[in-house]
Motif scaffolding. Structure first.
Motif, mmCIF file in Angstrom:
data_model
loop_
_atom_site.group_PDB
_atom_site.id
_atom_site.type_symbol
_atom_site.label_atom_id
_atom_site.label_comp_id
_atom_site.label_asym_id
_atom_site.label_seq_id
_atom_site.Cartn_x
_atom_site.Cartn_y
_atom_site.Cartn_z
ATOM 1 N N SER A 207 32.211 74.931 31.677
ATOM 2 C CA SER A 207 32.419 74.345 30.361
ATOM 3 C C SER A 207 33.141 75.750 29.528
ATOM 4 O O SER A 207 32.645 76.840 29.500
ATOM 5 C CB SER A 207 31.133 74.250 29.375
ATOM 6 N N SER B 91 43.136 69.215 34.130
ATOM 7 C CA SER B 91 43.696 68.221 35.412
ATOM 8 C C SER B 91 44.787 67.624 34.894
ATOM 9 O O SER B 91 45.266 67.449 33.875
ATOM 10 C CB SER B 91 42.372 67.333 35.648
ATOM 11 N N GLU C 120 38.037 70.986 33.788
ATOM 12 C CA GLU C 120 38.753 69.832 34.425
ATOM 13 C C GLU C 120 39.169 68.749 33.269
ATOM 14 O O GLU C 120 40.246 68.207 33.342
ATOM 15 C CB GLU C 120 37.919 69.031 35.478
ATOM 16 N N ARG C 121 38.387 68.630 32.230
ATOM 17 C CA ARG C 121 38.621 67.883 31.526
ATOM 18 C C ARG C 121 39.681 68.240 30.267
ATOM 19 O O ARG C 121 40.488 67.316 29.781
ATOM 20 C CB ARG C 121 37.421 67.684 30.259
ATOM 21 N N ASN D 266 44.537 64.843 32.373
ATOM 22 C CA ASN D 266 44.282 65.120 31.060
ATOM 23 C C ASN D 266 45.397 66.012 30.353
ATOM 24 O O ASN D 266 45.882 65.655 29.259
ATOM 25 C CB ASN D 266 42.989 66.021 30.915
ATOM 26 N N HIS E 203 34.014 72.269 36.469
ATOM 27 C CA HIS E 203 32.754 71.836 35.552
ATOM 28 C C HIS E 203 32.128 73.088 35.009
ATOM 29 O O HIS E 203 30.867 73.154 34.576
ATOM 30 C CB HIS E 203 31.818 70.881 36.163
ATOM 31 N N ARG F 172 30.370 69.128 28.648
ATOM 32 C CA ARG F 172 31.251 68.997 27.509
ATOM 33 C C ARG F 172 32.345 70.221 27.677
ATOM 34 O O ARG F 172 31.990 71.151 28.160
ATOM 35 C CB ARG F 172 30.568 69.041 26.131
ATOM 36 N N ASP G 271 35.396 67.949 24.275
ATOM 37 C CA ASP G 271 35.208 66.480 24.729
ATOM 38 C C ASP G 271 34.238 66.114 25.886
ATOM 39 O O ASP G 271 34.218 67.021 26.676
ATOM 40 C CB ASP G 271 36.362 65.886 25.205
ATOM 41 N N CYS H 235 34.628 70.764 29.931
ATOM 42 C CA CYS H 235 34.759 71.294 31.136
ATOM 43 C C CYS H 235 36.336 71.722 31.140
ATOM 44 O O CYS H 235 37.150 71.131 30.813
ATOM 45 C CB CYS H 235 34.564 70.268 32.129
ATOM 46 N N CYS I 290 32.736 65.213 29.244
ATOM 47 C CA CYS I 290 33.182 65.116 30.566
ATOM 48 C C CYS I 290 32.552 64.215 31.422
ATOM 49 O O CYS I 290 31.490 63.873 31.099
ATOM 50 C CB CYS I 290 33.361 66.492 31.439
ATOM 51 N N PRO I 291 33.190 63.451 32.402
ATOM 52 C CA PRO I 291 32.593 62.372 33.301
ATOM 53 C C PRO I 291 31.340 63.047 34.190
ATOM 54 O O PRO I 291 30.547 62.417 34.253
ATOM 55 C CB PRO I 291 33.726 61.889 34.260
ATOM 56 N N CYS I 292 31.172 64.395 34.187
ATOM 57 C CA CYS I 292 30.037 64.968 34.985
ATOM 58 C C CYS I 292 28.973 65.118 34.033
ATOM 59 O O CYS I 292 27.818 65.177 34.712
ATOM 60 C CB CYS I 292 30.604 66.444 35.377
#
Length: 325
Positions: free
Chosen positions: A167, A188, A184-185, A191, A165, A180, A173, A182, A175-177
């Motif tokens: 950025s 992962s 992980e976004r 993704n 997390h 923006r 985009d 991130c 991120c669920p956290c």
């Protein structure tokens, strides 16, 4: 009776693994239960208790000196609670208090699963002997942990090193956290697969749309699949280089399912690191695969507990000691 074992738990969304770990990192006893993550929090806690009771029923339990827990996060070691994204019934769940009902007054530590993996890799794996390291799990999510000054650095809540997390794309985009762009976004497994599908990649006859399938296509030369992995590698490199600039790590150790793609990930990652890690004190930064595999969680939870309880004979400091002639 010597107190020469640590009871360790590795709690994730699919399984709860437990072990009694000795000073060499060997798992003397193992226990395991399904997490049953979609059921209520009390049910999940009963699974944890069942693992602990199985360990406690062995003849070795009297040798346990401390208890270590590595849990999917976020965790809050300062108050002993966990709120794993992949266990919906646990939100600010008092895990430490629940474990103490079985383990009593034994010293107990709680860290996130990223720091636990980091502790394992520093003790027995790819970060062994390093003074500064970032160890990462790149899978359904992206987590991590830090070794600073030759010691695990979990931070006050047990979450330090959560590179997923950071950025790396300020207008990226959501991120669920809540942030923006991130890491992980972008990097992962889900993704990587999403981006490949959006770009026109299509799975084979088996219909497998996982990152593993995208990696197989990339290995065969599919340009869209390769581009998705290169984008993931770029995001990882940016996050790793930023971490190195802040805390002067020597190595980034990468595990998890996406790291299993091998050179499909590592080749573009190492190229991208040369573009991002440009300051003189980070130019020697290495990116290497993790070595500890599925036992990393319990071994790392044990190492973290040994460090917090200041136990002799466990962890990297013990492993580094000369053994004599």
């Amino acid at each position: 009776m010597p107190r020469d074992l640590i009871a360790a738990l590795d709690i994730g969304g699919t399984k709860i693994a437990g072990a009694l770990v000795d000073g060499s990192g060997k798992l003397v006893v193992r226990a395991r239960r399904a997490t049953r993550a979609q059921e209520d929090g009390a049910t999940v806690m009963r699974q944890v208790t069942a693992v602990l009771e199985e360990l406690a029923a062995t003849a070795h339990w009297s040798r346990v000196a401390a208890v270590g827990i590595g849990s999917a996060g976020p965790v809050d070691a300062s108050v002993g609670t966990v709120s794993p994204v992949n266990i919906p019934g646990w939100r600010d769940f008092p895990l430490v208090a629940g474990v103490r009902e079985t383990t009593g007054a034994l010293p107990l530590s709680l860290v996130g699963d990223g720091p636990a993996m980091t502790a394992a890799e520093h003790w027995q794996g790819a970060a062994r002997g390093r003074q500064g390291a970032l160890c990462m799990v790149v899978s359904t999510g992206v987590g991590g942990g830090l070794v600073l000054g030759g010691r695990l650095h979990p931070g006050p809540t047990g979450n330090a090193g959560h590179i997923g997390h950071i950025s790396v794309e300020v207008n990226g985009d959501p991120c669920p956290c809540g942030g923006r762009g991130c890491v992980e976004r972008i990097a992962s497994g889900p993704n990587i697969a999403r981006r490949a599908l959006d770009g026109g990649w299509r799975p084979g006859p088996d219909g497998d749309t996982s990152a593993k399938a995208v990696a197989a296509s990339a290995r065969s030369g599919d340009p869209v699949a390769r581009a998705s992995f290169e984008r993931a590698a770029q995001a990882l490199a940016a996050g790793i280089a930023a971490t190195a600039a802040l805390v002067e790590i020597e190595v980034a150790v990468i595990g998890g399912g996406v790291a299993g793609s091998g050179d499909v990930l590592f080749a573009p990652l190492r190229r991208a690191l040369r573009d991002y890690a440009t300051l003189s004190f980070v130019q020697g930064l290495e990116a290497v695969p993790a070595q500890m595999g599925t036992d990393a969680g319990v071994v790392g939870a044990a190492a973290a507990a040994a460090q917090e309880a200041r136990l002799e004979g466990f962890g990297p400091a013990a492993s580094a000691r000369p053994t004599g002639d």
